[in-house]
Motif scaffolding. Structure first.
Motif, mmCIF file in Angstrom:
data_model
loop_
_atom_site.group_PDB
_atom_site.id
_atom_site.type_symbol
_atom_site.label_atom_id
_atom_site.label_comp_id
_atom_site.label_asym_id
_atom_site.label_seq_id
_atom_site.Cartn_x
_atom_site.Cartn_y
_atom_site.Cartn_z
ATOM 1 N N GLU A 183 49.468 34.534 75.778
ATOM 2 C CA GLU A 183 50.704 33.750 75.700
ATOM 3 C C GLU A 183 50.407 32.276 75.452
ATOM 4 O OE1 GLU A 183 53.813 34.732 75.531
ATOM 5 O OE2 GLU A 183 53.120 36.813 75.575
ATOM 6 N N ALA A 184 49.308 31.766 76.023
ATOM 7 C CA ALA A 184 48.958 30.360 75.816
ATOM 8 C C ALA A 184 48.624 30.094 74.349
ATOM 9 C CB ALA A 184 47.778 29.977 76.707
ATOM 10 N N GLU A 185 47.921 31.013 73.699
ATOM 11 C CA GLU A 185 47.631 30.855 72.273
ATOM 12 C C GLU A 185 48.896 30.982 71.436
ATOM 13 O OE1 GLU A 185 43.038 32.616 72.400
ATOM 14 O OE2 GLU A 185 44.663 33.822 71.540
ATOM 15 N N LEU A 186 49.764 31.892 71.822
ATOM 16 C CA LEU A 186 51.013 32.059 71.090
ATOM 17 C C LEU A 186 51.878 30.811 71.184
ATOM 18 C CD1 LEU A 186 52.498 34.184 69.382
ATOM 19 C CD2 LEU A 186 53.685 34.905 71.465
ATOM 20 N N ALA A 187 51.808 30.119 72.319
ATOM 21 C CA ALA A 187 52.565 28.875 72.487
ATOM 22 C C ALA A 187 52.077 27.806 71.510
ATOM 23 C CB ALA A 187 52.451 28.385 73.920
ATOM 24 N N VAL A 188 50.752 27.759 71.259
ATOM 25 C CA VAL A 188 50.222 26.809 70.274
ATOM 26 C C VAL A 188 50.747 27.158 68.886
ATOM 27 C CG1 VAL A 188 48.146 25.820 69.245
ATOM 28 C CG2 VAL A 188 48.150 26.450 71.667
ATOM 29 N N ALA A 189 50.747 28.444 68.567
ATOM 30 C CA ALA A 189 51.262 28.886 67.271
ATOM 31 C C ALA A 189 52.733 28.526 67.114
ATOM 32 C CB ALA A 189 51.067 30.397 67.128
ATOM 33 N N ALA A 190 53.509 28.718 68.179
ATOM 34 C CA ALA A 190 54.940 28.416 68.127
ATOM 35 C C ALA A 190 55.178 26.925 67.930
ATOM 36 C CB ALA A 190 55.614 28.892 69.412
ATOM 37 N N GLU A 191 54.409 26.094 68.627
ATOM 38 C CA GLU A 191 54.561 24.643 68.476
ATOM 39 C C GLU A 191 54.210 24.214 67.057
ATOM 40 O OE1 GLU A 191 53.645 21.502 71.704
ATOM 41 O OE2 GLU A 191 51.859 21.508 70.419
ATOM 42 N N ALA A 192 53.135 24.796 66.493
ATOM 43 C CA ALA A 192 52.749 24.461 65.127
ATOM 44 C C ALA A 192 53.837 24.873 64.137
ATOM 45 C CB ALA A 192 51.430 25.138 64.775
ATOM 46 N N ALA A 193 54.432 26.032 64.362
ATOM 47 C CA ALA A 193 55.457 26.539 63.451
ATOM 48 C C ALA A 193 56.723 25.706 63.469
ATOM 49 C CB ALA A 193 55.787 27.991 63.803
ATOM 50 N N GLU A 194 56.905 24.909 64.518
ATOM 51 C CA GLU A 194 58.101 24.079 64.643
ATOM 52 C C GLU A 194 57.879 22.640 64.185
ATOM 53 O OE1 GLU A 194 59.011 24.472 68.753
ATOM 54 O OE2 GLU A 194 59.657 26.569 68.589
ATOM 55 N N ALA A 195 56.654 22.303 63.765
ATOM 56 C CA ALA A 195 56.357 20.940 63.331
ATOM 57 C C ALA A 195 57.138 20.605 62.063
ATOM 58 C CB ALA A 195 54.863 20.778 63.099
ATOM 59 N N THR B 102 45.117 39.598 54.361
ATOM 60 C CA THR B 102 45.107 38.150 54.564
ATOM 61 C C THR B 102 43.750 37.744 55.105
ATOM 62 O OG1 THR B 102 45.751 38.127 56.908
ATOM 63 C CG2 THR B 102 47.531 38.296 55.283
ATOM 64 N N SER B 103 43.436 36.450 55.036
ATOM 65 C CA SER B 103 42.339 35.921 55.839
ATOM 66 C C SER B 103 42.809 35.903 57.289
ATOM 67 C CB SER B 103 41.967 34.518 55.376
ATOM 68 O OG SER B 103 41.536 34.543 54.026
ATOM 69 N N VAL B 104 41.849 35.941 58.224
ATOM 70 C CA VAL B 104 42.183 36.049 59.642
ATOM 71 C C VAL B 104 41.381 35.027 60.445
ATOM 72 C CG1 VAL B 104 42.132 37.562 61.679
ATOM 73 C CG2 VAL B 104 42.745 38.504 59.445
ATOM 74 N N ALA B 105 42.051 34.409 61.409
ATOM 75 C CA ALA B 105 41.396 33.516 62.365
ATOM 76 C C ALA B 105 41.827 33.926 63.771
ATOM 77 C CB ALA B 105 41.779 32.062 62.096
ATOM 78 N N ASP B 106 41.012 33.568 64.762
ATOM 79 C CA ASP B 106 41.398 33.875 66.140
ATOM 80 C C ASP B 106 41.963 32.632 66.815
ATOM 81 O OD1 ASP B 106 39.138 32.295 66.646
ATOM 82 O OD2 ASP B 106 38.454 33.571 68.287
ATOM 83 N N GLY B 107 42.362 32.775 68.084
ATOM 84 C CA GLY B 107 42.983 31.670 68.815
ATOM 85 C C GLY B 107 42.084 30.481 69.032
ATOM 86 N N ASP B 108 40.752 30.683 68.990
ATOM 87 C CA ASP B 108 39.843 29.542 69.128
ATOM 88 C C ASP B 108 39.951 28.591 67.944
ATOM 89 O OD1 ASP B 108 38.819 30.017 71.633
ATOM 90 O OD2 ASP B 108 37.109 31.194 70.920
ATOM 91 N N SER B 109 40.475 29.069 66.822
ATOM 92 C CA SER B 109 40.669 28.185 65.673
ATOM 93 C C SER B 109 41.678 27.081 65.981
ATOM 94 C CB SER B 109 41.134 28.988 64.458
ATOM 95 O OG SER B 109 40.148 29.904 64.050
ATOM 96 N N PHE B 110 42.607 27.343 66.900
ATOM 97 C CA PHE B 110 43.550 26.299 67.307
ATOM 98 C C PHE B 110 42.812 25.111 67.903
ATOM 99 C CE2 PHE B 110 46.698 29.963 67.971
ATOM 100 C CZ PHE B 110 47.341 29.733 66.756
ATOM 101 N N ARG B 111 41.706 25.379 68.574
ATOM 102 C CA ARG B 111 40.939 24.307 69.215
ATOM 103 C C ARG B 111 40.156 23.489 68.195
ATOM 104 N NH1 ARG B 111 40.173 26.422 74.779
ATOM 105 N NH2 ARG B 111 40.681 28.646 74.782
ATOM 106 N N TYR B 112 39.857 24.098 67.051
ATOM 107 C CA TYR B 112 38.949 23.466 66.100
ATOM 108 C C TYR B 112 39.664 22.624 65.056
ATOM 109 C CZ TYR B 112 35.281 23.024 62.572
ATOM 110 O OH TYR B 112 34.387 22.518 61.662
ATOM 111 N N TYR B 113 40.800 23.093 64.566
ATOM 112 C CA TYR B 113 41.462 22.410 63.451
ATOM 113 C C TYR B 113 42.480 21.384 63.945
ATOM 114 C CZ TYR B 113 39.295 25.681 60.248
ATOM 115 O OH TYR B 113 38.376 26.397 59.536
#
Length: 364
Positions: free
Chosen positions: A82-94, A222-233
């Motif tokens: 859920e914590a990773e999904l929250a990062v995805a949701a915040e990014a999608a709302e930028a 598709t290309s695929v990344a995991d939740g750790d990619s949120f920390r890197y980019y």
């Protein structure tokens, strides 16, 4: 790749080009990468604008050079918590999420529908429509073959430039190559003549470990990344990422090797997987198994079954500018010569736009 695309820009603008390569064939970071045209994770501002422009250029070049293997496959950054999904949701709302990056937040069912090869247990994913891929092992020969058709391009491998003259360069065979302009696109190699001309350019070296598997039975759409990619980019920085860092530390291996999972299917069905990031020189000469065990575990969890057998492992080194406000280090080192290096992990993505910027700045 950076040098080859500078040659492409110059030939496109009507110039004759001689491209010298130190090795018999390129063997550095330009072939030791994922072949990703990675828009989604780029920092807002100049970095994102450069990546978007490069994405358009890649597509245009790919139409002329089918062997480049360009495909607009997009990417999924998969969230298992859920914590990773929250990062995805915040990014999608930028603000620029939909219009520029092509972001869309997907739940688990939508993710599996878009990429049926992903049958693991996860919460959802961040879809980036703008991302694409090319084939890194074959891209440069394909581009050179197209350049050669013009009659204004010459490829000279196995030659190291030893001297810069007022009218060109001299290689280690003693042969002169004359021209109005010399561009040094030397990647992570900043010794020898580069050091003599430029001193210590403001770049650092980064070492990574990657691998390639046997072909996957399914198509990875598709290309695929995991939740750790949120920390890197840098695109994902924000409150949700801060919360993720506090509530969900990386595993010991991932933290020690500064890891994320990136997964790209090659045209032959095999998977390129990685990667690690090492910044402290001197770098090791060998590869370490723990990161591969981690990558296999995470990738298998997303696919819902073990990865195909790894058949190739390698390490690579790239140069990264230390100026956070720049995409690349571009500087005049003599009256007729420039050094262009240090795009970092953006090299494959941004090379066409970096070359275009050089051409514009130097009024080619």
């Amino acid at each position: 790749m950076l040098g080859t695309l500078h040659a492409w820009q110059a030939v496109e603008r009507g110039h004759d080009v001689v491209q010298l390569e130190r090795e018999p064939e390129a063997r550095g970071a330009s072939v030791r990468n994922f072949g990703l045209v990675w828009v989604g994770g780029r920092a807002p501002g100049v970095e994102l604008r450069t990546a978007l422009r490069a994405r358009r250029l890649w597509e245009r070049i790919g139409e002329r050079v089918p062997a480049l293997g360009f495909r607009a496959n997009g990417s999924l950054t998969v969230a298992r918590t859920e914590a990773e999904l929250a990062v995805a949701a915040e990014a999608a709302e930028a603000a620029e999420a939909g219009t520029e990056r092509g972001y869309r937040l997907l739940d688990a069912a939508e993710t599996k529908k878009l990429n049926p090869a992903l049958q693991g247990d996860f919460r959802g994913a961040l879809w980036c429509e703008r991302d694409a891929a090319v084939e890194p092992r074959t891209a440069q020969p394909a581009l050179r073959e197209e350049l050669a058709k013009t009659g204004r391009y010459a490829w000279r491998p196995g030659r190291e430039v030893c001297h810069l003259t007022g009218t060109g360069v001299v290689d280690d065979r003693g042969e002169r190559h004359d021209g109005d302009l010399v561009l040094f696109c030397t990647g992570a190699w900043t010794g020898g003549l580069v050091r003599e001309l430029a001193g210590e350019p403001p770049v650092r070296k980064v070492r990574l470990q990657m691998a390639q598997t046997e072909p996957l039975a399914e198509k990875l759409t598709t290309s695929v990344a995991d939740g750790d990619s949120f920390r890197y980019y840098p695109a994902y920085r924000g409150e949700a990422l801060d919360a993720l860092e506090k509530s969900q530390p990386q595993t010991e291996t991932a933290r020690a090797h500064r890891m994320q999972l990136l997964l790209v299917q090659r045209l032959d069905g095999s998977l390129t997987i990685g990667d690690t990031h090492e910044y402290d020189e001197p770098f090791a000469f060998d590869v370490t198994e723990d990161p591969y065990d981690h990558l296999e575990s995470v990738a298998g969890a997303l696919l819902g079954h073990p990865l195909p057998r790894i058949r190739r492992r390698w390490a690579g080194v790239y140069a990264q500018t230390t100026d956070p406000g720049r995409i690349v280090h571009r500087a005049r080192v003599a009256g007729n010569a420039w050094l262009v290096t240090g795009p970092g992990g953006r090299g494959m993505t941004c090379a066409p736009a970096i070359a275009e910027d050089t051409a514009e700045e130097l009024d080619l």
